[in-house]
Scaffold this motif. Structure first.
Motif, short mmCIF file in Angstrom:
data_model
loop_
_atom_site.label_atom_id
_atom_site.label_comp_id
_atom_site.label_asym_id
_atom_site.label_seq_id
_atom_site.Cartn_x
_atom_site.Cartn_y
_atom_site.Cartn_z
N LYS A 175 -79.31 -14.93 46.80
CA LYS A 175 -80.13 -15.88 47.29
C LYS A 175 -81.44 -16.77 47.39
O LYS A 175 -81.26 -17.99 46.89
CB LYS A 175 -79.90 -15.75 48.93
N ALA A 176 -82.16 -16.31 47.18
CA ALA A 176 -83.80 -16.17 46.29
C ALA A 176 -83.93 -17.09 45.53
O ALA A 176 -84.35 -18.83 45.38
CB ALA A 176 -85.13 -15.87 46.91
N LEU A 177 -83.40 -17.07 44.94
CA LEU A 177 -82.67 -17.23 43.54
C LEU A 177 -82.25 -18.56 43.15
O LEU A 177 -82.99 -19.71 42.91
CB LEU A 177 -82.33 -16.24 41.67
N ALA A 178 -80.48 -18.58 43.73
CA ALA A 178 -80.03 -19.57 43.54
C ALA A 178 -80.97 -21.29 45.07
O ALA A 178 -80.89 -22.10 44.18
CB ALA A 178 -78.97 -19.34 44.63
N ASP A 179 -81.88 -20.36 45.85
CA ASP A 179 -82.04 -21.79 46.90
C ASP A 179 -83.40 -22.46 45.73
O ASP A 179 -83.52 -23.43 46.09
CB ASP A 179 -82.67 -20.70 47.77
N ALA A 180 -83.69 -21.49 45.07
CA ALA A 180 -85.01 -22.08 44.23
C ALA A 180 -83.65 -22.90 43.16
O ALA A 180 -85.04 -23.03 42.11
CB ALA A 180 -85.88 -21.01 43.20
N GLY A 181 -83.08 -23.08 42.36
CA GLY A 181 -82.50 -23.77 42.20
C GLY A 181 -82.15 -22.94 39.73
O GLY A 181 -81.67 -23.94 39.68
N ILE A 182 -81.94 -21.74 40.63
CA ILE A 182 -81.91 -21.25 39.26
C ILE A 182 -80.56 -20.45 39.05
O ILE A 182 -80.04 -19.91 40.09
CB ILE A 182 -82.80 -19.68 39.56
N PRO A 183 -80.09 -20.41 38.59
CA PRO A 183 -78.45 -20.56 37.47
C PRO A 183 -78.29 -19.03 38.52
O PRO A 183 -79.12 -17.95 37.20
CB PRO A 183 -78.60 -20.85 36.53
N VAL A 184 -77.16 -18.26 38.94
CA VAL A 184 -77.48 -17.04 38.95
C VAL A 184 -76.37 -16.45 38.80
O VAL A 184 -75.20 -16.93 39.92
CB VAL A 184 -77.45 -16.65 40.80
N ARG A 185 -76.00 -15.47 38.30
CA ARG A 185 -74.39 -14.69 37.91
C ARG A 185 -74.69 -12.91 39.10
O ARG A 185 -75.84 -12.60 39.00
CB ARG A 185 -74.14 -14.47 36.30
N VAL A 186 -73.74 -12.45 39.29
CA VAL A 186 -73.64 -11.08 40.00
C VAL A 186 -72.66 -10.53 38.57
O VAL A 186 -71.68 -11.02 37.85
CB VAL A 186 -73.38 -11.18 41.11
N SER A 187 -73.07 -9.25 37.90
CA SER A 187 -73.04 -8.76 37.30
C SER A 187 -72.43 -7.16 38.17
O SER A 187 -73.19 -6.36 38.64
CB SER A 187 -73.66 -7.97 35.69
#
Length: 400
Positions: A253-265
């Protein structure tokens, strides 16, 4: 033996476990248990001519009374140790048809997270160590990685392609907090505007959000967070020194809130152990801001075919045979199959069911599936200035 290799002044020791005498005593009072470790043994690697066996003959306790610190340390080698890896290059290239990147960098060899299933464990045997406990406690760090990377990127013949960072062993394992090698690498990649792909299960990645957000603003980064289970007890047993599942979701969530594209493996999927959690993991990840997902079925290459059953014996003895039978059903009756066409997904009816279950979960929660979609804008890349070279180092000087 590692003790001989590590005897120079370049050896460093630290411990995030056994912080006092009572903790160490507890460990050696129960030699059949390895507190805070994923492996249950330290079997010799497949290239060794001599094989080691764990036998409690009382000498471990005797060593604690020994006044010779060096002997006592070698006999009670619970603490994590590391030394410098004097690599000449840091970019590794591969041509595997089922791997979605051509270049990668691994700042560390060995990983203190201690995941019982880690496919990278057998790589430690190339160093003369065990894929078991040695992989978790005898680490190597590439202290000059950023300098070496700068030199390779400065080569006029270098062709820019996305670099995967920390795919063999986690680039944000506990030792990174002290050494900061991964951050130095990211600084070079940001300076040269080089696309990068990160995968980790550590909350330490939040430390570098300032760099990651700048890379994201230029469409130069994709981050994957590995989540194997949402069960804290299973996670603690399976990945003893990695961040807890709820902590990884907070990181996502912290990464997504910072605008960083994030995925789950969702990896690895272990049949009869965590496969029933696929939908829950995907749902929780989507809620935390993930936009894509991938899943890999458990692989047990080389020494893992012995190490993982040992782990099952220690933690899930009643489920052991059922789990191993399920794994064999995905691998044509074996515990591992290295064929490029099926090593990540398995084959057969159960493999098809796992794939369908994963794809349905992703459609239900709005996540993209398949291989990570990299930010592949290589047009921004700028060759850096080569690192400074010490005067006359390795060079022939002029006579006049």
């Amino acid at each position: 033996m590692y003790g001989a290799v590590m005897s120079s002044n370049t050896v460093y020791k630290y411990s995030s476990m056994a912080k006092n005498a009572s903790d160490e005593q507890a460990m050696f009072d129960r030699p059949d248990k390895r507190r805070g470790r994923g492996s249950q043994s330290n079997r010799s690697g497949r290239f060794e001519t001599l094989q080691r066996m764990d036998i409690d003959d009382g000498w471990r306790r005797t060593a604690q009374l020994c006044t010779d610190d060096a002997y006592a340390e070698s006999a009670t080698s619970a603490r994590t140790q590391w030394r410098e890896d004097r690599a000449k290059t840091v970019i590794t290239r591969n041509q595997s048809p089922d791997v979605h990147f051509d270049q990668s960098i691994n700042p560390y060899r060995g990983c203190e997270h201690g995941c019982a299933y880690c496919f990278a464990r057998p790589s430690h045997t190339y160093l003369g160590h065990s894929a078991g406990l040695d992989f978790e406690r005898l680490l190597y760090a590439k202290l000059d990685a950023a300098k070496l990377l700068r030199g390779e990127l400065a080569n006029p013949r270098y062709q820019c392609k996305p670099i995967a960072l920390g795919v063999n062993t986690d680039a944000y394992q506990p030792l990174e907090k002290r050494l900061g090698i991964t951050r130095q690498i990211l600084e070079v990649l940001l300076e040269t505007e080089h696309p990068v792909y990160l995968i980790t299960k550590s909350a330490l990645i939040e430390r570098d959000i300032d760099l990651l957000s700048q890379l994201a603003a230029r469409k130069l980064i994709t981050v994957s967070i590995s989540i194997t289970t949402l069960d804290n007890q299973l996670s603690h047993r399976l990945e003893p020194r990695a961040a807890a599942p709820h902590r990884r979701l907070r990181t996502m969530k912290a990464l997504a809130d910072a605008g960083i594209p994030v995925r789950v493996s969702v990896s690895p999927v272990i049949p009869a152990l965590n496969e029933h959690e696929i939908d829950a993991i995907v749902a929780a990840s989507a809620q935390a801001g993930a936009t894509g997902a991938n899943a890999i079925v458990l692989r047990l290459p080389h020494e893992l075919a012995q190490l993982f059953p040992e782990w099952l014996d220690a933690h899930y003895p009643l489920k052991k045979e059922r789990i191993l039978k399920a794994i064999r059903s995905l691998r044509a009756g074996k515990l591992n199959n290295s064929d490029f066409s099926s090593r990540f997904s398995g084959e057969g009816p159960r493999a098809d069911f796992i794939r369908q279950q994963f794809e349905l979960a992703c459609r239900r929660h709005g996540l993209a599936t398949g291989r990570p979609v990299f930010a592949t804008d290589t047009t921004r890349f700028v060759h850096p200035q080569p690192p400074a070279v010490a005067p006359f180092a390795g060079q022939q000087i002029s006579l006049f």
